[in-house]
Design an enzyme around this catalytic site. Structure first.
Site, short mmCIF file in Angstrom:
data_model
loop_
_atom_site.label_atom_id
_atom_site.label_comp_id
_atom_site.label_asym_id
_atom_site.label_seq_id
_atom_site.Cartn_x
_atom_site.Cartn_y
_atom_site.Cartn_z
N SER A 49 0.80 -1.24 0.00
CA SER A 49 0.00 0.00 0.00
C SER A 49 0.83 1.28 0.00
O SER A 49 0.27 2.36 -0.18
CB SER A 49 -0.94 0.02 1.20
OG SER A 49 -1.98 -0.90 0.97
N LYS B 132 0.39 3.37 -2.95
CA LYS B 132 -0.79 4.23 -3.11
C LYS B 132 -0.43 5.72 -3.08
O LYS B 132 -1.15 6.55 -3.61
CB LYS B 132 -1.83 3.90 -2.02
CG LYS B 132 -2.41 2.49 -2.17
CD LYS B 132 -3.25 2.09 -0.96
CE LYS B 132 -3.78 0.67 -1.10
NZ LYS B 132 -4.48 0.21 0.11
N TYR C 113 -4.25 -2.37 -10.13
CA TYR C 113 -4.08 -2.22 -8.68
C TYR C 113 -3.14 -3.30 -8.11
O TYR C 113 -2.22 -3.01 -7.34
CB TYR C 113 -5.45 -2.26 -8.00
CG TYR C 113 -5.37 -2.32 -6.50
CD1 TYR C 113 -5.06 -1.19 -5.75
CD2 TYR C 113 -5.58 -3.51 -5.81
CE1 TYR C 113 -4.96 -1.24 -4.37
CE2 TYR C 113 -5.49 -3.58 -4.44
CZ TYR C 113 -5.18 -2.45 -3.72
OH TYR C 113 -5.08 -2.51 -2.35
N TYR D 259 -4.55 3.82 8.07
CA TYR D 259 -5.92 3.32 8.26
C TYR D 259 -6.45 3.69 9.64
O TYR D 259 -6.29 4.82 10.08
CB TYR D 259 -5.97 1.79 8.01
CG TYR D 259 -5.12 1.39 6.85
CD1 TYR D 259 -5.47 1.80 5.56
CD2 TYR D 259 -3.94 0.67 6.99
CE1 TYR D 259 -4.68 1.49 4.47
CE2 TYR D 259 -3.14 0.35 5.91
CZ TYR D 259 -3.52 0.76 4.66
OH TYR D 259 -2.73 0.47 3.60
N VAL E 191 1.19 -3.74 3.84
CA VAL E 191 1.16 -5.04 4.53
C VAL E 191 2.41 -5.89 4.29
O VAL E 191 2.55 -6.95 4.89
CB VAL E 191 -0.11 -5.88 4.22
CG1 VAL E 191 -1.34 -5.31 4.89
CG2 VAL E 191 -0.30 -6.07 2.74
N1 GLN Z 1 -2.36 -5.35 -1.88
C1 GLN Z 1 -2.88 -5.26 -0.56
C2 GLN Z 1 -4.37 -5.48 -0.58
O1 GLN Z 1 -4.98 -5.07 -1.50
C3 GLN Z 1 -2.55 -3.91 0.00
C4 GLN Z 1 -3.03 -3.72 1.41
C5 GLN Z 1 -2.06 -2.99 2.31
O2 GLN Z 1 -0.86 -2.92 2.06
N2 GLN Z 1 -2.57 -2.48 3.41
O3 GLN Z 1 -4.96 -6.06 0.28
#
Ligand code: GLN
Length: 316
Positions: free
Chosen positions: A71, A74, A198, A250, A268
């Site tokens: 993420s 992003k 994505y 988050y 993650v």
């Molecule tokens: N690729 C992961 C997902 O879509 C990204 C989530 C994350 O890093 N928090 O679940």
């Protein structure tokens, strides 16, 4: 105590000591395995890289090892999408903290398919949809990768195809989010194509050195201090930092701001990119996660660095 003016800080010693002392921490949280490929990582990996505006990069541990940025991508995708459509993006994505998990669907029903912010999965999928518009998925993925390579000033940054495939094969929640938003008219491309973009974006792999370097433009009013290249405008850099602070962790964003006090974005894969405006860009990596999906040891390292340097966006 090394608090004090920037020049007084012995950054090498500070980073080395943070790494050495926290290396002994046993409770490192749990490695994400809902994307099976991510579950294969060595949980003992631990790295710190601090890139400063004067072009130095101070490192400790496995700082040259590439890991899945997940993420954290992003942030770069948001910068790219804003470059394409500007403020029109905010008709399709909000700018508020969610207070819910990164992969939550609950708010989407009440809020008519408009995700709270671009850093939760639903919001990032909309951002991918914006980047895909008018292109084939391969081109959109290439564009994101090029953006990250320019930001990092490093053409060797790549995508791990095994992680992308693993996400694709197990992305039931993301598929649900995308389809749900499609039902509200907030997807412009076929859902499977947007999800492909994505998943590949999340599967970008970078080392802490590459990641810290890639964040420098956000610490330097939008401009890469090494190349002089303007990546985004000054105003946009500030706004991206604001979103990182409010939404980058988050439902753990408030706690991160309280403990660390920098804009940050977690993934993650266990990485965190933290921006210290006017000073540095910091990347840390430890794969074990806390209950909110943020790197447990990574957060502790940043807390320690913030404390010892005295760096904070909330005061001098
Ligand atoms: N690729 C992961 C997902 O879509 C990204 C989530 C994350 O890093 N928090 O679940």
């Amino acid at each position: 105590m090394r608090q004090g003016s920037f020049d007084m800080i012995d950054l090498e010693a500070l980073v080395r000591e943070a790494h050495d002392e926290l290396s002994g921490v046993a409770d490192r949280g749990k490695v994400a395995d809902y994307i099976p490929e991510l579950g294969k990582v060595d949980p003992r990996k631990f790295a710190i890289a601090v890139a400063t505006l004067d072009g130095r990069c101070v490192t400790a541990g496995d700082a040259q090892d590439a890991f899945s940025i997940q993420s954290i991508s992003k942030v770069f995708a948001l910068a790219l999408a804003l470059g394409k459509v500007g403020d029109a993006l905010w008709k399709r994505v909000g700018r508020e903290p969610s207070g819910t998990a990164f992969n939550s669907i609950v708010q989407l029903e009440h809020e008519k398919g408009i995700p709270r912010n671009p850093f939760i999965n639903a919001g990032a999928i909309v951002v991918s949809d914006v980047i895909l518009a008018g292109h084939r998925p391969r081109e959109a993925i290439g564009e994101i990768l090029r953006f990250v390579r320019v930001a990092a000033n490093d053409d060797s940054v790549s995508i791990d195809p095994a992680v992308a495939r693993s996400e694709q094969d197990h992305g039931y929640r993301n598929a649900a989010l995308a389809n749900y938003m499609r039902a509200f008219g907030n997807m412009q491309n076929p859902v499977e194509l947007t999800l492909g973009v994505y998943f590949h974006q999340c599967a970008i792999e970078m080392s802490c050195v590459q990641l810290a370097n890639a964040g420098l433009f956000l610490a330097n009013s939008g401009r890469d201090p090494r190349t002089g290249i303007s990546v985004v405008s000054k105003e946009r850099a500030r706004r991206i930092n604001a979103l990182m602070l409010m939404c980058g962790h988050y439902d753990g964003s408030g706690d991160f701001a309280y403990k660390v006090g920098f804009p940050g974005k977690s993934g993650v894969g266990g990485g965190i990119l933290a921006i210290v405006p006017g000073r540095a860009s910091i990347a840390v990596w430890s794969p074990g996660l806390d209950a909110q999906g943020n790197s447990k040891l990574g957060t502790r390292v940043l807390e320690r660095i913030a404390h010892q340097t005295g760096w904070s966006i909330f005061g001098v």
